[in-house]
Write a protein that holds these residues in place. Structure first.
Motif, PDB file in Angstrom:
ATOM      1  N   ALA A  81      -8.557  43.894  72.361  1.00 13.91           N
ATOM      2  CA  ALA A  81      -9.332  45.323  72.632  1.00 13.91           C
ATOM      3  C   ALA A  81     -10.768  44.802  72.576  1.00 13.91           C
ATOM      4  CB  ALA A  81      -9.193  46.243  71.542  1.00 13.91           C
ATOM      5  N   LEU A  82     -11.410  43.795  71.816  1.00 12.88           N
ATOM      6  CA  LEU A  82     -12.490  43.294  71.928  1.00 12.88           C
ATOM      7  C   LEU A  82     -12.817  42.626  73.285  1.00 12.88           C
ATOM      8  CD1 LEU A  82     -12.804  41.177  68.914  1.00 12.88           C
ATOM      9  CD2 LEU A  82     -14.193  43.007  69.155  1.00 12.88           C
ATOM     10  N   LEU A  83     -11.982  41.976  73.946  1.00 11.91           N
ATOM     11  CA  LEU A  83     -12.099  41.562  75.332  1.00 11.91           C
ATOM     12  C   LEU A  83     -12.090  42.438  76.281  1.00 11.91           C
ATOM     13  CD1 LEU A  83      -9.934  38.228  75.079  1.00 11.91           C
ATOM     14  CD2 LEU A  83     -12.305  38.840  74.370  1.00 11.91           C
ATOM     15  N   TYR A  84     -11.250  43.547  76.177  1.00 11.40           N
ATOM     16  CA  TYR A  84     -11.398  44.689  77.138  1.00 11.40           C
ATOM     17  C   TYR A  84     -12.569  45.338  77.318  1.00 11.40           C
ATOM     18  CZ  TYR A  84      -5.890  43.923  77.146  1.00 11.40           C
ATOM     19  OH  TYR A  84      -4.874  43.310  77.656  1.00 11.40           O
ATOM     20  N   GLY A  85     -13.084  45.734  76.153  1.00 12.35           N
ATOM     21  CA  GLY A  85     -14.201  46.279  75.988  1.00 12.35           C
ATOM     22  C   GLY A  85     -15.447  45.304  76.783  1.00 12.35           C
ATOM     23  N   VAL A  86     -15.390  44.238  76.834  1.00 13.38           N
ATOM     24  CA  VAL A  86     -16.480  43.429  77.468  1.00 13.38           C
ATOM     25  C   VAL A  86     -16.127  43.353  78.726  1.00 13.38           C
ATOM     26  CG1 VAL A  86     -17.334  41.021  77.802  1.00 13.38           C
ATOM     27  CG2 VAL A  86     -17.168  42.059  75.438  1.00 13.38           C
ATOM     28  N   VAL A 135      -8.820  40.622  82.732  1.00 16.45           N
ATOM     29  CA  VAL A 135      -8.619  39.883  81.178  1.00 16.45           C
ATOM     30  C   VAL A 135      -7.243  38.894  81.621  1.00 16.45           C
ATOM     31  CG1 VAL A 135      -8.150  40.165  78.845  1.00 16.45           C
ATOM     32  CG2 VAL A 135      -9.648  41.555  79.929  1.00 16.45           C
ATOM     33  N   GLY A 136      -7.682  37.714  81.040  1.00 17.83           N
ATOM     34  CA  GLY A 136      -6.650  36.823  81.017  1.00 17.83           C
ATOM     35  C   GLY A 136      -6.311  36.173  79.638  1.00 17.83           C
ATOM     36  N   ALA A 137      -5.407  35.035  79.614  1.00 19.30           N
ATOM     37  CA  ALA A 137      -5.125  34.563  78.349  1.00 19.30           C
ATOM     38  C   ALA A 137      -4.480  33.059  78.548  1.00 19.30           C
ATOM     39  CB  ALA A 137      -3.989  35.445  77.467  1.00 19.30           C
ATOM     40  N   SER A 138      -4.745  32.214  77.510  1.00 21.27           N
ATOM     41  CA  SER A 138      -4.156  31.160  77.284  1.00 21.27           C
ATOM     42  C   SER A 138      -2.633  31.076  77.128  1.00 21.27           C
ATOM     43  CB  SER A 138      -4.945  29.988  76.422  1.00 21.27           C
ATOM     44  OG  SER A 138      -4.428  30.551  75.018  1.00 21.27           O
ATOM     45  N   ARG A 139      -1.937  30.136  77.459  1.00 22.25           N
ATOM     46  CA  ARG A 139      -0.569  29.959  77.246  1.00 22.25           C
ATOM     47  C   ARG A 139      -0.230  30.086  75.647  1.00 22.25           C
ATOM     48  NH1 ARG A 139       3.781  25.394  78.668  1.00 22.25           N
ATOM     49  NH2 ARG A 139       5.542  26.218  77.421  1.00 22.25           N
ATOM     50  N   ALA A 140      -1.009  29.669  74.901  1.00 21.15           N
ATOM     51  CA  ALA A 140      -1.047  29.525  73.472  1.00 21.15           C
ATOM     52  C   ALA A 140      -0.767  31.334  73.137  1.00 21.15           C
ATOM     53  CB  ALA A 140      -2.104  28.887  72.801  1.00 21.15           C
ATOM     54  N   ALA A 141      -2.072  31.857  73.723  1.00 13.76           N
ATOM     55  CA  ALA A 141      -1.868  33.244  73.261  1.00 13.76           C
ATOM     56  C   ALA A 141      -0.521  34.136  73.928  1.00 13.76           C
ATOM     57  CB  ALA A 141      -3.066  34.111  73.778  1.00 13.76           C
ATOM     58  N   VAL A 142      -0.210  33.618  74.909  1.00 17.27           N
ATOM     59  CA  VAL A 142       1.174  34.288  75.261  1.00 17.27           C
ATOM     60  C   VAL A 142       2.333  33.855  74.634  1.00 17.27           C
ATOM     61  CG1 VAL A 142       2.692  34.282  77.610  1.00 17.27           C
ATOM     62  CG2 VAL A 142       0.264  34.571  77.687  1.00 17.27           C
ATOM     63  N   ASP A 143       2.488  32.570  74.421  1.00 17.67           N
ATOM     64  CA  ASP A 143       3.560  31.960  73.579  1.00 17.67           C
ATOM     65  C   ASP A 143       3.559  32.608  71.895  1.00 17.67           C
ATOM     66  OD1 ASP A 143       4.394  30.643  75.598  1.00 17.67           O
ATOM     67  OD2 ASP A 143       3.620  28.609  74.885  1.00 17.67           O
ATOM     68  N   ALA A 144       2.420  33.053  71.538  1.00 12.86           N
ATOM     69  CA  ALA A 144       2.158  33.614  70.285  1.00 12.86           C
ATOM     70  C   ALA A 144       2.604  35.196  70.436  1.00 12.86           C
ATOM     71  CB  ALA A 144       0.820  33.342  69.703  1.00 12.86           C
ATOM     72  N   GLY A 145       2.735  35.682  71.668  1.00 14.37           N
ATOM     73  CA  GLY A 145       3.251  37.014  71.593  1.00 14.37           C
ATOM     74  C   GLY A 145       2.093  37.979  71.720  1.00 14.37           C
ATOM     75  N   PHE A 146       0.832  37.728  71.709  1.00 14.34           N
ATOM     76  CA  PHE A 146      -0.272  38.486  71.840  1.00 14.34           C
ATOM     77  C   PHE A 146      -0.291  39.424  72.786  1.00 14.34           C
ATOM     78  CE2 PHE A 146      -2.988  35.194  69.469  1.00 14.34           C
ATOM     79  CZ  PHE A 146      -2.373  35.179  68.238  1.00 14.34           C
ATOM     80  N   VAL A 147       0.105  38.910  74.221  1.00 14.35           N
ATOM     81  CA  VAL A 147      -0.092  39.415  75.336  1.00 14.35           C
ATOM     82  C   VAL A 147       0.949  38.820  76.348  1.00 14.35           C
ATOM     83  CG1 VAL A 147      -2.789  39.806  75.337  1.00 14.35           C
ATOM     84  CG2 VAL A 147      -1.747  37.769  76.275  1.00 14.35           C
ATOM     85  N   PRO A 148       1.357  39.940  77.446  1.00 16.34           N
ATOM     86  CA  PRO A 148       2.225  39.673  78.310  1.00 16.34           C
ATOM     87  C   PRO A 148       1.893  38.269  79.191  1.00 16.34           C
ATOM     88  CG  PRO A 148       1.146  41.617  78.974  1.00 16.34           C
ATOM     89  CD  PRO A 148       0.851  41.410  77.803  1.00 16.34           C
TER      90      PRO A 148
END
Lengths: 249, 309
Positions: free
Chosen positions: B211-216, B224-237
């Motif tokens: 949500a912090l990133l969505y705000g900025v 808004v993007g993400a690294s594979r680590a964040a995806v694999d950890a289930g944070f984002v799709p």
């Protein structure tokens, strides 16, 4: 049903590749080789379909040098029943590999062929789709879910912007994406058993397939290096630089 | 010499990736024809006719092409392709799915994801996740090529005045059927089309903190993007993933937050014009490619960035 899984021997994904000084390619001498990660997922999916009682036999095939037998043994240790190596020391194009695999499909008559969506060396992302065209089969590329139901298979595909599900008439081709499954590790007893499983050797000539190519790699270079910039001390300084120096906000 | 470009669209609007692919076609040189294949896609054809540099728009409007299933579309494209020197498509998931099937039906080899045109036969493309660049020459009668959008600046979406021709001959081969799709709905720009991208990594700790990133991002009009680590950890799709196994992006500004900078992530964003890294680990490899690095706790720096914008 019978499943054919195609796999490729590639530079291990943990290895930092180096370009050869004469620009003829990437340094492969004394580099750790492994099963292409997307192919490992393909093998795992086939093994899971066998564990569910859907698949009766898993045949794993590779097109590559004699040393690719190591990767076929890995696939056998993961649960494939037998292996075929189409031996060629040439660097083959995706179309040539697809033609060879078509010849293997003709011999083996599988109901489902599973491949990785791409090999992490050439990054072509072509072979599965080409094989589907040559066989006249339906294709479910970049699969994140595979469900066999009767004489068709439902494949959920990872597409830009989300997921798409298609129903494919069998026989069909599936190519795997990363989230289809998490491959298991081969157990020591299974590695020992894999050594005794059958592994047949074939050649392009024996299959009656020409591997001539219209593509020529003129050179391979390292990408332009991006140099490190500066460290800023505060958010205020960062915003100032982005506004006035980089002019991107 | 004429070049056939396969337009990317959803039957309603022409996707931006088409414009980058037309740019690559313009560099090869020749008459450029744009194929719009779909169902009830007249609006797309109208938009395609406006694209700068396109001389003819070919429209195949048929129910069997509604979802552009490769099984039904590839025979049409390959039959058409025989009259061209080059057949190009964007290296999107749609293009990657379709084009090799077309090439095999034409019995020619494909060149994937070119980033540079040297001449009409010679192209550059990344291999080994962008760790090497290969220069490839083709002697094939028809060059079938997928184009990485980030390698070419888009042509103008307007200003052209192409003739629109209608094609017939599409049919449903009955090999495959569309069942359904789940598209992530977002007010923000698409990652591959965004001028600014804010991406989060494992350092975000959980999905809620994005949500912090969505705000900025909303302040900057960013995706808004993400690294594979964040995806694999289930944070984002997964569709937010930037990297070799996700989306390849090259925005004007890329802000990496809590991303260490694994090779596979760098392969997806290192062509960005300006890279900013915010990470509390000053040894993180991301700083080696960042134009501006800020060693800071993201949970303090990101809200502060939001206030400063």
């Amino acid at each position: 049903m019978k499943i054919l899984v195609a796999v490729k021997r590639v530079v291990d994904y943990n290895v930092k590749v180096r370009v050869k000084a004469d620009q003829s390619g990437v340094e492969l001498a004394n580099v750790k080789m492994a099963l292409n990660p997307f192919c490992e997922i393909a093998v795992e999916e086939a093994v899971r379909l066998k564990e569910k009682g859907i698949a009766s036999e898993i045949v794993v095939v590779s097109v590559g040098p004699a040393t690719a037998q190591e990767q076929l043994r890995t696939a056998l240790a993961l649960g494939a029943d037998r292996a075929i190596l189409v031996e060629s020391s040439d660097e083959l194009s995706s179309l040539a590999v697809a033609r060879l695999l078509k010849a293997v499909v003709d011999r083996e008559q599988p109901q489902l062929v599973i491949l990785g969506k791409q090999a992490i060396d050439s990054d072509n992302n072509q072979t599965g789709q080409m094989l589907a065209a040559l066989c006249g089969f339906a294709q479910g590329t970049f699969a994140s879910k595979v469900e066999v139901a009767g004489d068709s298979v439902n494949v959920t595909r990872e597409i830009d912007g989300g997921l798409q599900t298609v129903a494919l008439k069998l026989p069909a081709i599936v190519t795997t994406d990363l989230r289809l499954n998490e491959p298991r590790y081969a157990s020591l007893p299974n590695i020992m058993k894999a050594k005794k499983k059958p592994l047949d050797l074939l050649t392009p000539a024996a299959l009656g397939v020409s591997t001539a190519s219209t593509l020529k790699t003129l050179k391979v270079e390292a990408p332009a290096a991006r140099s490190a910039g500066i460290k800023v001390k505060s958010v205020a300084e960062l915003v100032e630089k982005l506004k006035n120096e980089a002019k991107v906000i | 010499m004429a070049i056939l470009v396969i337009a990317e669209h959803d039957n309603a609007a022409l996707a931006a990736a088409t414009l980058n692919t037309v740019a690559a076609a313009a560099q090869i040189g020749g008459d450029i024809h744009l194929l719009v294949a779909g169902a009830n896609c007249a609006a797309v054809a109208e938009a395609a006719a406006q694209v700068a540099g396109v001389s003819t728009v070919l429209v195949a409007d048929h129910p069997a092409l509604a979802h552009q299933l490769a099984e039904n579309l590839a025979p049409l494209v390959s039959a058409l392709g025989r009259s061209y020197s080059h057949v190009l498509a964007p290296a999107t998931t749609a293009g990657k799915n379709l084009l090799p099937r077309v090439a095999a039906l034409l019995d020619v080899e494909q060149i994937s994801e070119i980033v540079k045109v040297i001449d009409a036969d010679t192209f550059q493309r990344p291999i080994y996740a962008g760790n090497a660049i290969a220069t490839v020459q083709s002697s094939a009668a028809i060059k079938v090529i997928s184009v990485r959008g980030t390698g070419f600046d888009a042509v103008a979406a307007e200003g052209g005045n192409a003739a629109i021709e209608t094609l017939t001959g599409a049919e449903d081969l009955g090999l495959s059927a569309f069942v359904g799709e789940e598209l992530a709905k977002s007010e923000r720009p698409e990652l591959t089309a965004a001028k600014v991208i804010v991406s989060g990594g494992r350092g975000m700790q959980n999905g809620d903190n994005f949500a912090l990133l969505y705000g900025v991002a909303d302040q900057l009009g960013a995706a808004v993007g993400a690294s594979r680590a964040a995806v694999d950890a289930g944070f984002v799709p997964n569709d937010m993933q930037v990297g070799q196994t996700g989306k390849i992006v090259a925005p004007q500004l890329y802000i990496a937050v809590g991303i260490s900078g694994a090779i596979q992530h760098l392969a997806g964003m290192k062509d960005s014009k300006v890279i900013v890294a915010i990470n509390k680990d000053e040894e993180a490899p991301i700083f080696q490619v960042a134009d501006y690095g800020l060693v800071a706790d993201l949970f303090e720096a990101v809200p502060e960035l939001g206030r400063a914008l």
